[in-house]
Write a protein that holds these residues in place. Structure first.
Motif, PDB file in Angstrom:
ATOM      1  N   LEU A  54       0.781  -1.256   0.142  1.00  0.00           N
ATOM      2  CA  LEU A  54      -0.010  -0.070   0.033  1.00  0.00           C
ATOM      3  C   LEU A  54       0.747   1.238   0.007  1.00  0.00           C
ATOM      4  N   PHE A  55       2.140   1.266   0.490  1.00  0.00           N
ATOM      5  CA  PHE A  55       3.142   2.141   0.470  1.00  0.00           C
ATOM      6  C   PHE A  55       4.098   2.160  -0.709  1.00  0.00           C
ATOM      7  N   GLY A  56       3.899   1.292  -1.663  1.00  0.00           N
ATOM      8  CA  GLY A  56       4.755   1.016  -2.593  1.00  0.00           C
ATOM      9  C   GLY A  56       5.969   0.450  -2.305  1.00  0.00           C
ATOM     10  N   TYR A  57       6.167  -0.222  -1.221  1.00  0.00           N
ATOM     11  CA  TYR A  57       7.362  -0.617  -0.909  1.00  0.00           C
ATOM     12  C   TYR A  57       7.378  -2.346  -1.024  1.00  0.00           C
ATOM     13  N   SER A  58       8.396  -2.770  -1.452  1.00  0.00           N
ATOM     14  CA  SER A  58       8.925  -4.294  -1.234  1.00  0.00           C
ATOM     15  C   SER A  58      10.494  -4.470  -1.037  1.00  0.00           C
ATOM     16  N   TRP A  59      10.752  -5.583  -0.363  1.00  0.00           N
ATOM     17  CA  TRP A  59      12.171  -5.560   0.023  1.00  0.00           C
ATOM     18  C   TRP A  59      13.096  -5.911  -1.157  1.00  0.00           C
ATOM     19  N   PRO A  60      12.649  -6.897  -2.229  1.00  0.00           N
ATOM     20  CA  PRO A  60      13.369  -7.000  -3.290  1.00  0.00           C
ATOM     21  C   PRO A  60      13.642  -5.932  -4.355  1.00  0.00           C
ATOM     22  N   ALA A  61      12.531  -5.054  -4.226  1.00  0.00           N
ATOM     23  CA  ALA A  61      12.886  -3.752  -5.195  1.00  0.00           C
ATOM     24  C   ALA A  61      13.664  -2.896  -4.524  1.00  0.00           C
ATOM     25  N   ILE A  62      13.739  -2.898  -3.217  1.00  0.00           N
ATOM     26  CA  ILE A  62      14.714  -1.825  -2.496  1.00  0.00           C
ATOM     27  C   ILE A  62      16.294  -2.474  -2.673  1.00  0.00           C
ATOM     28  N   CYS A  63      16.228  -3.703  -2.630  1.00  0.00           N
ATOM     29  CA  CYS A  63      17.649  -4.345  -2.712  1.00  0.00           C
ATOM     30  C   CYS A  63      18.265  -4.295  -4.291  1.00  0.00           C
ATOM     31  N   ALA A  64      17.327  -4.386  -5.228  1.00  0.00           N
ATOM     32  CA  ALA A  64      17.616  -4.331  -6.652  1.00  0.00           C
ATOM     33  C   ALA A  64      18.031  -2.853  -6.712  1.00  0.00           C
ATOM     34  N   TRP A  65      17.396  -1.619  -5.829  1.00  0.00           N
ATOM     35  CA  TRP A  65      17.876  -0.304  -6.435  1.00  0.00           C
ATOM     36  C   TRP A  65      19.362  -0.117  -5.617  1.00  0.00           C
ATOM     37  N   SER A 113       6.728 -13.434  13.261  1.00  0.00           N
ATOM     38  CA  SER A 113       7.239 -13.189  11.885  1.00  0.00           C
ATOM     39  C   SER A 113       8.714 -12.893  11.958  1.00  0.00           C
ATOM     40  N   ASN A 114       8.975 -13.364  10.862  1.00  0.00           N
ATOM     41  CA  ASN A 114      10.552 -13.537  10.553  1.00  0.00           C
ATOM     42  C   ASN A 114      11.073 -12.572   9.421  1.00  0.00           C
ATOM     43  N   GLY A 115      10.261 -11.506   9.030  1.00  0.00           N
ATOM     44  CA  GLY A 115      10.713 -10.455   8.284  1.00  0.00           C
ATOM     45  C   GLY A 115      10.536 -10.739   6.685  1.00  0.00           C
ATOM     46  N   ALA A 116      10.833  -9.535   5.969  1.00  0.00           N
ATOM     47  CA  ALA A 116      10.749  -9.649   4.635  1.00  0.00           C
ATOM     48  C   ALA A 116      11.756 -10.965   3.833  1.00  0.00           C
ATOM     49  N   SER A 117      12.804 -10.958   4.374  1.00  0.00           N
ATOM     50  CA  SER A 117      13.937 -11.907   3.951  1.00  0.00           C
ATOM     51  C   SER A 117      13.344 -13.187   4.078  1.00  0.00           C
ATOM     52  N   ALA A 118      12.577 -13.549   4.970  1.00  0.00           N
ATOM     53  CA  ALA A 118      11.944 -14.865   5.150  1.00  0.00           C
ATOM     54  C   ALA A 118      10.785 -15.314   4.098  1.00  0.00           C
ATOM     55  N   TYR A 119      10.328 -14.141   3.647  1.00  0.00           N
ATOM     56  CA  TYR A 119       9.202 -14.239   2.825  1.00  0.00           C
ATOM     57  C   TYR A 119       9.358 -14.280   1.266  1.00  0.00           C
ATOM     58  N   TRP A 120      10.711 -13.325   0.963  1.00  0.00           N
ATOM     59  CA  TRP A 120      11.057 -13.081  -0.344  1.00  0.00           C
ATOM     60  C   TRP A 120      12.414 -13.882  -0.624  1.00  0.00           C
ATOM     61  N   THR A 121      12.706 -14.388  -1.784  1.00  0.00           N
ATOM     62  CA  THR A 121      13.918 -14.746  -2.297  1.00  0.00           C
ATOM     63  C   THR A 121      14.624 -13.734  -3.253  1.00  0.00           C
ATOM     64  N   LEU A 122      15.708 -13.058  -2.937  1.00  0.00           N
ATOM     65  CA  LEU A 122      16.452 -12.347  -3.687  1.00  0.00           C
ATOM     66  C   LEU A 122      17.012 -13.038  -5.105  1.00  0.00           C
ATOM     67  N   ASP A 123      17.083 -11.962  -6.111  1.00  0.00           N
ATOM     68  CA  ASP A 123      17.794 -12.816  -7.227  1.00  0.00           C
ATOM     69  C   ASP A 123      19.366 -13.007  -6.906  1.00  0.00           C
ATOM     70  N   PRO A 124      19.761 -13.998  -7.462  1.00  0.00           N
ATOM     71  CA  PRO A 124      21.340 -14.327  -7.042  1.00  0.00           C
ATOM     72  C   PRO A 124      22.193 -13.368  -7.231  1.00  0.00           C
ATOM     73  N   ALA A 125      22.013 -12.741  -8.482  1.00  0.00           N
ATOM     74  CA  ALA A 125      23.003 -11.515  -8.649  1.00  0.00           C
ATOM     75  C   ALA A 125      23.073 -10.326  -7.850  1.00  0.00           C
TER      76      ALA A 125
END
Length: 317
Positions: free
Chosen positions: A106-117, A178-190
């Motif tokens: 709702l706030f336009g935030y996602s952990w993978p997106a900020i890590c990609a940035w 809760s374990n945080g966003a890192s427990a929900y998402w899997t980052l692109d290896p690169a």
């Protein structure tokens, strides 16, 4: 005779009570607590508190006494709280991370997106990593600053607020794990190779496993923390700022540091945005309560001291 202020006695009592709860839980769940896991912390606490008592009773050096005792009490509280948190494993309720991720959207935030940035700026990412790893040092520095400033009201309010915040955070996680966003998402290896989050996806996967399976020994847990929501790194960071706020130079320095720490908590802490919001709420509530507890204890101590002086024959003469 040892001399402790009311806030110091309160923290010791809270630590002892939670330690008893730890041993009861460990016995009931058949989870091992190896002596070597707490020996170093115990020795450090005894030495620091003894040093503080020496300067309070023998040398009349209250600045050093306040600082040494505050740090000496905070170390075992941190260890006992961490142990109690582990002993609450496993948790049978489903993690609330999917709900938190939806709220983040709702706030336009996602952990993978900020890590990609941030992967586009590896040097900034590395700087944020260092800032994230120094959060506890920042808190201890603030304790030392207030102690040497002889500001007992703010030092003891901050110390008790951290105790309250720890209990509130653990309670919240115990009810709604809760374990945080890192427990929900899997980052692109690169991206993962460039950013190298402190709390990465593999770390999150291990937290997910422990949440379901539990542990056989406290030493089995290699993670530095289990809690996603609310973010306790946010609590530690904001508590330093709130506690040192009246001191202009310290306030300005901490504002700059925390401005960098906020994105570091999200990126390297593997947190949801909601985790940070939760940490802000816990900080404000615990500080509000701690200030009032300190005020009540201080008023009671002054009244008792005044009554003792009035009843003293020497004072009466």
């Amino acid at each position: 005779m040892l001399r402790f202020h009311p806030a110091e006695r309160t923290i010791m009592l809270a630590t002892a009570a939670l330690a008893v709860a730890c041993f009861v839980l460990a016995y009931l769940k058949d989870v091992g607590i190896e002596p070597w896991t707490f020996t170093a912390t115990g020795i450090f606490a005894v030495v620091a508190i003894a040093l503080g008592q020496f300067y309070r009773i023998v040398r009349d050096g209250e600045r050093i006494a306040l600082t040494a005792i505050a740090i000496g009490l905070f170390a075992p509280w941190t260890f006992v709280g961490w142990t109690y948190n582990i002993l609450l494993l496993p948790r049978y309720a489903a993690p609330i991370d999917p709900i938190l991720v939806q709220a983040d959207a709702l706030f336009g935030y996602s952990w993978p997106a900020i890590c990609a940035w941030i992967a586009q700026y590896p040097q900034i990412s590395e700087l944020l990593r260092q800032v994230y790893n120094l959060t506890l040092v920042q808190l201890l520095f603030t304790f030392m600053f207030l102690g040497f400033a002889l500001d007992r009201p703010r030092l003891h309010a901050a110390a008790m607020a951290m105790v309250l915040a720890s209990l509130m955070t653990i309670f919240c996680w115990g009810m709604f794990p809760s374990n945080g966003a890192s427990a929900y998402w899997t980052l692109d290896p690169a991206i993962d190779r460039i950013v190298r989050p402190v709390v990465d996806s593999s770390y999150g996967a291990e937290l997910n496993r422990q949440l379901v399976e539990g542990v056989r020994s406290v030493s089995d847990v290699k993670a530095t923390g289990l809690i996603g929501f609310p973010s306790f790194h946010t609590v530690m960071a904001l508590m330093t700022l709130v506690a040192a706020w009246p001191y202009r130079i310290a306030r300005l320095v901490l504002i700059v540091v925390n401005a960098a720490l906020f994105p570091a908590i999200l990126i390297h802490g593997g947190h949801n945005l909601m985790d940070v919001f939760g940490g802000v709420a816990v900080t404000l509530i615990s500080w509000f309560l701690a200030v009032r507890i300190y005020g009540a204890q201080d008023a009671h101590e002054k009244a008792r001291t005044g009554a003792a002086l009035a009843s003293s024959p020497v004072q009466a003469a």
